[in-house]
Structure formats: C-alpha cells, structure tokens
Design a protein around this motif. Structure first.
Motif, short mmCIF file in Angstrom:
data_model
loop_
_atom_site.label_atom_id
_atom_site.label_comp_id
_atom_site.label_asym_id
_atom_site.label_seq_id
_atom_site.Cartn_x
_atom_site.Cartn_y
_atom_site.Cartn_z
N PHE A 22 0.88 -1.07 -0.03
CA PHE A 22 0.08 0.01 0.17
C PHE A 22 0.80 1.34 0.10
CE2 PHE A 22 -2.37 3.16 2.34
CZ PHE A 22 -3.41 3.24 1.56
N ALA A 23 1.97 1.31 1.03
CA ALA A 23 2.88 2.42 0.78
C ALA A 23 3.67 2.62 -0.52
CB ALA A 23 3.83 2.12 1.98
N TRP A 25 2.36 1.77 -3.46
CA TRP A 25 1.38 2.35 -4.35
C TRP A 25 1.10 3.78 -4.31
CZ3 TRP A 25 -0.08 0.67 -8.86
CH2 TRP A 25 -1.06 0.92 -9.46
N ARG A 26 1.12 3.93 -3.00
CA ARG A 26 0.81 5.64 -2.67
C ARG A 26 1.94 6.21 -3.12
NH1 ARG A 26 -3.56 7.72 -0.33
NH2 ARG A 26 -2.20 9.13 0.70
N SER A 27 3.09 5.99 -2.81
CA SER A 27 4.44 6.51 -3.30
C SER A 27 4.57 6.90 -4.89
CB SER A 27 5.66 5.67 -2.74
OG SER A 27 6.70 6.48 -3.38
N ARG A 28 4.25 5.65 -5.49
CA ARG A 28 4.17 5.86 -6.97
C ARG A 28 3.16 6.94 -7.46
NH1 ARG A 28 5.25 2.84 -11.33
NH2 ARG A 28 6.14 1.22 -9.97
N LEU A 29 1.94 7.06 -6.92
CA LEU A 29 0.77 8.06 -7.31
C LEU A 29 1.50 9.53 -7.03
CD1 LEU A 29 -2.40 6.30 -6.09
CD2 LEU A 29 -1.37 6.61 -8.24
N ARG A 30 2.12 9.49 -5.92
CA ARG A 30 2.72 10.82 -5.75
C ARG A 30 3.73 11.21 -6.57
NH1 ARG A 30 3.44 9.14 -0.14
NH2 ARG A 30 3.89 8.72 -0.27
N ARG A 31 4.69 10.21 -7.16
CA ARG A 31 5.80 10.63 -8.07
C ARG A 31 5.01 10.88 -9.38
NH1 ARG A 31 7.94 5.78 -6.09
NH2 ARG A 31 7.33 4.70 -7.91
N GLN A 33 2.40 12.55 -10.30
CA GLN A 33 1.46 13.66 -10.05
C GLN A 33 1.56 14.55 -11.40
OE1 GLN A 33 -1.42 14.30 -7.92
NE2 GLN A 33 -0.92 12.12 -7.52
N VAL A 71 -1.69 6.59 -11.81
CA VAL A 71 -2.64 7.87 -11.82
C VAL A 71 -3.84 7.87 -12.70
CG1 VAL A 71 -0.98 9.55 -10.82
CG2 VAL A 71 -1.20 9.44 -13.16
#
Length: 168
Positions: A22-23, A25-31, A33, A71
């Motif tokens: 989960f962490a 995937w969240r990091s990938r989404l932030r990168r 943006q 994203v």
C-alpha cells in the motif's frame, strides 16, 4: 498452544507485506502527479467503426513495460470494451474511468507477449503507443477472442497518423 505462535507470526507478516504494498502504491501515485489528465471525450462520439471485448491490461511509460502509470486509474486492470472511431479510440472499462485516445495523439501500434502484471502467448497483447501530455505511454489491450486480434491491429494501425497526414 504451539500452533498459535506461528499463526500469529504469519498473520503479522501478511499485514506488514500488505502495508508495504500500500505504501509503495501511494508513493508511485505521488511521484506521478505530473502526468497529464486524460483527454476529454468529444461531445458527439458518433457510431464506432468497430468494437472489441477484452481486457484492459495496463498503461506504462513508453518503452518501459515495467513502469506502470498508476494515476487517473490507469494502473487498474479489468474487463473493457474497446471502441474504434474515425477520431480516436475509447476503452470503456468496467469499474474504472474510461480512456479516450484522440487519433492525433496515436504514435504506433504493436504486439507484445507481456507487460507488467500480465504475460500471455507470443504477440497476445495489442499495444497502442500514444502521447499523454508530454509523456509517451503504451496502453495494452487483450481481445477476448483470439480471432479478433488481427482485425483490431489492422484497424488501429490505420488510425495512426502518418507524416503526410501531419503536414496537411
């Protein structure tokens, strides 16, 4: 009592691994943006030239089949209906946002045997290369019926703008 310890340890390991996934995937989404928003659907779609049932596989950075774009729901695999129009193509996905690719943004069509998370027989995936903002991306689709792959590839290839069309 001796079975409770290993069971709790296994459960704790599963929870930790799920948390790490989960962490990540969240990091990938932030990168990601900076990835442009998906093109808007035209007001009037008209009648599709052809439609193919199958599976939307994934969208990745062009040329890097391991760099999944997460994203805008592009990292979500699922059932889809790919509709081809004279002005572009629409991937109507079940449970995820639709993807519209205008004809002018198409860069190429090819086949692959796999992309991140999905590997099939030789040349089993139809891959469309296109521009999403200033980023080149590859989107993979797998037809439900193997006999549909040839006609799909031919129709997609006919949509790709050529240099002479760009000059007009």
């Amino acid at each position: 009592m001796d079975k409770i310890g290993p069971g709790l340890l296994t459960l704790a390991l599963i929870v930790v691994l799920a948390g790490l996934m989960f962490a990540g995937w969240r990091s990938r989404l932030r990168r990601q943006q900076d990835v442009a928003v998906l093109p808007a659907l035209p007001q009037e779609l008209g009648q599709p030239l052809e439609a193919y049932e199958g599976q939307y596989v994934v969208t990745t950075t062009a040329g890097d089949w391991l760099d999944r774009i997460g994203v805008h729901g592009l990292g979500v695999r699922g059932k889809a209906l790919l509709r081809i129009y004279p002005h572009g193509l629409l991937i109507d996905r079940t449970g995820a946002p639709d993807i519209y690719i205008p004809r002018r943004q198409l860069a190429g069509v090819r086949t692959e045997s796999g992309m991140i998370g999905k590997f099939v027989e030789k040349d089993g995936l139809a891959v469309v290369s296109w521009q999403l903002g200033d980023r080149g991306v590859d989107t993979a689709f797998r037809t439900r019926n193997a006999a549909d792959k040839g006609p799909l590839l031919a129709r997609l290839t006919s949509l790709v703008p050529t240099a002479s069309q760009d000059e007009e």
